[in-house]
Motif scaffolding. Structure first.
Motif, PDB file in Angstrom:
ATOM      1  N   THR A  71     -42.605  -4.274  57.472  1.00 54.62           N
ATOM      2  CA  THR A  71     -43.584  -5.184  56.868  1.00 54.62           C
ATOM      3  C   THR A  71     -43.211  -5.536  55.434  1.00 54.62           C
ATOM      4  OG1 THR A  71     -45.315  -4.175  58.226  1.00 54.62           O
ATOM      5  CG2 THR A  71     -46.048  -5.494  56.344  1.00 54.62           C
ATOM      6  N   TYR A  72     -42.700  -4.561  54.694  1.00 49.54           N
ATOM      7  CA  TYR A  72     -42.327  -4.746  53.281  1.00 49.54           C
ATOM      8  C   TYR A  72     -40.841  -4.412  53.130  1.00 49.54           C
ATOM      9  CZ  TYR A  72     -47.393  -4.146  53.076  1.00 49.54           C
ATOM     10  OH  TYR A  72     -48.744  -4.249  53.302  1.00 49.54           O
ATOM     11  N   PRO A  73     -39.952  -5.345  53.493  1.00 46.79           N
ATOM     12  CA  PRO A  73     -38.522  -5.034  53.577  1.00 46.79           C
ATOM     13  C   PRO A  73     -37.801  -4.809  52.251  1.00 46.79           C
ATOM     14  CG  PRO A  73     -38.909  -7.345  54.043  1.00 46.79           C
ATOM     15  CD  PRO A  73     -40.255  -6.710  53.928  1.00 46.79           C
ATOM     16  N   LYS A  74     -38.361  -5.283  51.153  1.00 44.55           N
ATOM     17  CA  LYS A  74     -37.639  -5.081  49.894  1.00 44.55           C
ATOM     18  C   LYS A  74     -38.583  -4.832  48.729  1.00 44.55           C
ATOM     19  CE  LYS A  74     -37.035 -10.006  48.948  1.00 44.55           C
ATOM     20  NZ  LYS A  74     -36.090 -11.055  48.629  1.00 44.55           N
ATOM     21  N   ALA A  75     -38.001  -4.241  47.696  1.00 47.55           N
ATOM     22  CA  ALA A  75     -38.681  -4.052  46.421  1.00 47.55           C
ATOM     23  C   ALA A  75     -38.005  -5.001  45.433  1.00 47.55           C
ATOM     24  CB  ALA A  75     -38.552  -2.619  45.945  1.00 47.55           C
ATOM     25  N   THR A  76     -38.796  -5.589  44.520  1.00 53.72           N
ATOM     26  CA  THR A  76     -38.232  -6.535  43.559  1.00 53.72           C
ATOM     27  C   THR A  76     -38.746  -6.240  42.153  1.00 53.72           C
ATOM     28  OG1 THR A  76     -40.032  -8.127  43.889  1.00 53.72           O
ATOM     29  CG2 THR A  76     -38.062  -8.398  45.279  1.00 53.72           C
ATOM     30  N   PHE A  77     -37.981  -6.705  41.191  1.00 55.54           N
ATOM     31  CA  PHE A  77     -38.377  -6.629  39.792  1.00 55.54           C
ATOM     32  C   PHE A  77     -37.962  -7.937  39.132  1.00 55.54           C
ATOM     33  CE2 PHE A  77     -37.438  -5.908  35.325  1.00 55.54           C
ATOM     34  CZ  PHE A  77     -38.632  -5.353  34.890  1.00 55.54           C
ATOM     35  N   LYS A  78     -38.860  -8.525  38.374  1.00 51.54           N
ATOM     36  CA  LYS A  78     -38.563  -9.716  37.574  1.00 51.54           C
ATOM     37  C   LYS A  78     -39.053  -9.437  36.169  1.00 51.54           C
ATOM     38  CE  LYS A  78     -38.896 -12.926  41.393  1.00 51.54           C
ATOM     39  NZ  LYS A  78     -39.489 -14.126  41.960  1.00 51.54           N
ATOM     40  N   GLY A  79     -38.143  -9.561  35.196  1.00 53.61           N
ATOM     41  CA  GLY A  79     -38.550  -9.213  33.848  1.00 53.61           C
ATOM     42  C   GLY A  79     -37.686  -9.823  32.766  1.00 53.61           C
ATOM     43  N   GLN A  80     -37.902  -9.295  31.572  1.00 52.72           N
ATOM     44  CA  GLN A  80     -37.264  -9.811  30.362  1.00 52.72           C
ATOM     45  C   GLN A  80     -36.863  -8.623  29.489  1.00 52.72           C
ATOM     46  OE1 GLN A  80     -36.945 -13.206  29.097  1.00 52.72           O
ATOM     47  NE2 GLN A  80     -35.754 -12.176  27.523  1.00 52.72           N
ATOM     48  N   PHE A  81     -35.618  -8.643  29.005  1.00 53.28           N
ATOM     49  CA  PHE A  81     -35.183  -7.631  28.047  1.00 53.28           C
ATOM     50  C   PHE A  81     -35.702  -8.014  26.679  1.00 53.28           C
ATOM     51  CE2 PHE A  81     -31.996  -7.252  31.399  1.00 53.28           C
ATOM     52  CZ  PHE A  81     -32.058  -5.888  31.632  1.00 53.28           C
ATOM     53  N   MET A 104     -42.864  -5.254  38.874  1.00 54.58           N
ATOM     54  CA  MET A 104     -42.193  -4.639  40.010  1.00 54.58           C
ATOM     55  C   MET A 104     -43.106  -4.731  41.214  1.00 54.58           C
ATOM     56  SD  MET A 104     -40.401  -0.923  40.500  1.00 54.58           S
ATOM     57  CE  MET A 104     -39.419  -1.217  39.060  1.00 54.58           C
ATOM     58  N   THR A 105     -42.515  -5.157  42.332  1.00 57.20           N
ATOM     59  CA  THR A 105     -43.264  -5.245  43.581  1.00 57.20           C
ATOM     60  C   THR A 105     -42.646  -4.280  44.582  1.00 57.20           C
ATOM     61  OG1 THR A 105     -43.800  -7.571  43.157  1.00 57.20           O
ATOM     62  CG2 THR A 105     -44.064  -6.783  45.420  1.00 57.20           C
ATOM     63  N   ILE A 106     -43.462  -3.347  45.036  1.00 56.63           N
ATOM     64  CA  ILE A 106     -43.063  -2.368  46.049  1.00 56.63           C
ATOM     65  C   ILE A 106     -44.211  -2.271  47.039  1.00 56.63           C
ATOM     66  CG2 ILE A 106     -42.457   0.048  46.507  1.00 56.63           C
ATOM     67  CD1 ILE A 106     -41.547   0.272  43.583  1.00 56.63           C
ATOM     68  N   HIS A 107     -43.900  -2.294  48.338  1.00 56.50           N
ATOM     69  CA  HIS A 107     -44.917  -2.094  49.375  1.00 56.50           C
ATOM     70  C   HIS A 107     -46.013  -3.162  49.270  1.00 56.50           C
ATOM     71  CE1 HIS A 107     -47.954   0.423  51.646  1.00 56.50           C
ATOM     72  NE2 HIS A 107     -46.882   0.527  52.417  1.00 56.50           N
ATOM     73  N   GLY A 108     -45.614  -4.362  48.821  1.00 54.85           N
ATOM     74  CA  GLY A 108     -46.554  -5.480  48.721  1.00 54.85           C
ATOM     75  C   GLY A 108     -47.465  -5.441  47.512  1.00 54.85           C
ATOM     76  N   VAL A 109     -47.291  -4.472  46.621  1.00 50.07           N
ATOM     77  CA  VAL A 109     -48.132  -4.327  45.433  1.00 50.07           C
ATOM     78  C   VAL A 109     -47.282  -4.564  44.190  1.00 50.07           C
ATOM     79  CG1 VAL A 109     -49.607  -2.747  44.109  1.00 50.07           C
ATOM     80  CG2 VAL A 109     -49.624  -2.665  46.622  1.00 50.07           C
ATOM     81  N   THR A 110     -47.798  -5.388  43.276  1.00 53.89           N
ATOM     82  CA  THR A 110     -47.074  -5.711  42.048  1.00 53.89           C
ATOM     83  C   THR A 110     -47.767  -5.064  40.850  1.00 53.89           C
ATOM     84  OG1 THR A 110     -46.376  -7.822  42.988  1.00 53.89           O
ATOM     85  CG2 THR A 110     -46.235  -7.609  40.595  1.00 53.89           C
ATOM     86  N   ASN A 111     -46.971  -4.405  40.019  1.00 51.43           N
ATOM     87  CA  ASN A 111     -47.471  -3.758  38.810  1.00 51.43           C
ATOM     88  C   ASN A 111     -46.539  -4.049  37.644  1.00 51.43           C
ATOM     89  OD1 ASN A 111     -49.822  -2.143  39.587  1.00 51.43           O
ATOM     90  ND2 ASN A 111     -48.384  -1.040  40.893  1.00 51.43           N
ATOM     91  N   PRO A 112     -47.096  -4.088  36.421  1.00 50.01           N
ATOM     92  CA  PRO A 112     -46.227  -4.220  35.251  1.00 50.01           C
ATOM     93  C   PRO A 112     -45.456  -2.920  35.027  1.00 50.01           C
ATOM     94  CG  PRO A 112     -48.514  -3.949  34.568  1.00 50.01           C
ATOM     95  CD  PRO A 112     -48.514  -4.037  36.062  1.00 50.01           C
ATOM     96  N   VAL A 113     -44.193  -3.060  34.636  1.00 47.48           N
ATOM     97  CA  VAL A 113     -43.336  -1.910  34.376  1.00 47.48           C
ATOM     98  C   VAL A 113     -42.575  -2.161  33.079  1.00 47.48           C
ATOM     99  CG1 VAL A 113     -41.268  -0.664  35.184  1.00 47.48           C
ATOM    100  CG2 VAL A 113     -43.039  -1.295  36.810  1.00 47.48           C
ATOM    101  N   ALA A 114     -42.416  -1.114  32.287  1.00 46.10           N
ATOM    102  CA  ALA A 114     -41.563  -1.159  31.093  1.00 46.10           C
ATOM    103  C   ALA A 114     -40.621   0.029  31.181  1.00 46.10           C
ATOM    104  CB  ALA A 114     -42.393  -1.090  29.822  1.00 46.10           C
ATOM    105  N   ALA A 115     -39.349  -0.200  30.883  1.00 47.37           N
ATOM    106  CA  ALA A 115     -38.369   0.882  30.963  1.00 47.37           C
ATOM    107  C   ALA A 115     -37.293   0.686  29.902  1.00 47.37           C
ATOM    108  CB  ALA A 115     -37.728   0.911  32.348  1.00 47.37           C
ATOM    109  N   ASN A 116     -36.782   1.792  29.405  1.00 50.47           N
ATOM    110  CA  ASN A 116     -35.651   1.747  28.489  1.00 50.47           C
ATOM    111  C   ASN A 116     -34.368   1.827  29.296  1.00 50.47           C
ATOM    112  OD1 ASN A 116     -37.148   1.681  26.059  1.00 50.47           O
ATOM    113  ND2 ASN A 116     -37.548   3.858  26.275  1.00 50.47           N
ATOM    114  N   GLY A 117     -33.314   1.255  28.731  1.00 47.22           N
ATOM    115  CA  GLY A 117     -32.024   1.298  29.392  1.00 47.22           C
ATOM    116  C   GLY A 117     -30.911   1.042  28.401  1.00 47.22           C
TER     117      GLY A 117
END
Length: 172
Positions: free
Chosen positions: A76-86, A108-121
């Motif tokens: 049902t939820y074949p992929k996880a995605t992330f769209k963002g800005q550095f 970030m969208t996982i399992h059909g649910v989208t949430n804001p995410v912030a991460a260092n890299g």
């Protein structure tokens, strides 16, 4: 005289590595995926990322089956995605050797649910090779992933996610 557009391009990979780790007193769970796709716009710092859920490999086949069928419902939820800005992208020069700390913010969208995410890299540029690495945590319940009570104590409430991508210029 025209300036070469070294930064005005996109960098991509179809072989990004994504892994996650869950540690509990009962059992550690780890999975790896080396088929993530990612694009970074070197001019704007915008980025997109996608990973097929079924491509995660587990040490135990039964774990992989439960992950896909019972928890992630990958049919049902074949992929996880992330769209963002550095953020602070102006300090990153993908044409110049160096190590560039970054923060990325997006959805970030996982399992059909989208949430804001912030991460260092970190972006590391060496000899024309560009590597992007980040480690961050997500809460399973934030993405509507139901864990049956019988195994709830076997799965950590937060998963540590590690992303490692070697990016290539798109127009080379």
């Amino acid at each position: 005289m025209a300036m070469p557009a070294l930064q005005a391009q996109k960098y991509f990979t179809r072989e990004g590595k994504v892994s996650f780790f869950s540690s509990t007193p009962i059992e550690d769970i780890e999975a790896h995926n080396s088929k993530a796709t990612s694009v970074v716009d070197a001019e704007t710092g915008r980025t997109e990322f996608a990973v097929l859920i079924k491509a995660f490999q587990f040490e135990k086949a039964l774990m992989q089956e439960h992950f896909n069928e019972n928890y992630m419902e990958s049919g049902t939820y074949p992929k996880a995605t992330f769209k963002g800005q550095f953020s602070d992208w102006g300090s990153v020069d993908l044409a110049k050797d160096g190590t560039y700390p970054v923060e990325v913010k997006g959805d970030m969208t996982i399992h059909g649910v989208t949430n804001p995410v912030a991460a260092n890299g970190t972006f590391t540029v060496k000899g024309g090779q560009v590597q992007a690495v980040s480690t961050f945590k997500i809460a399973v319940e934030d993405y509507g992933i139901a864990i049956p009570s019988v195994v709830r104590e076997n799965i950590a409430k937060e998963l540590e996610i590690r992303v490692d991508c070697n990016l290539q210029p798109l127009n080379r």
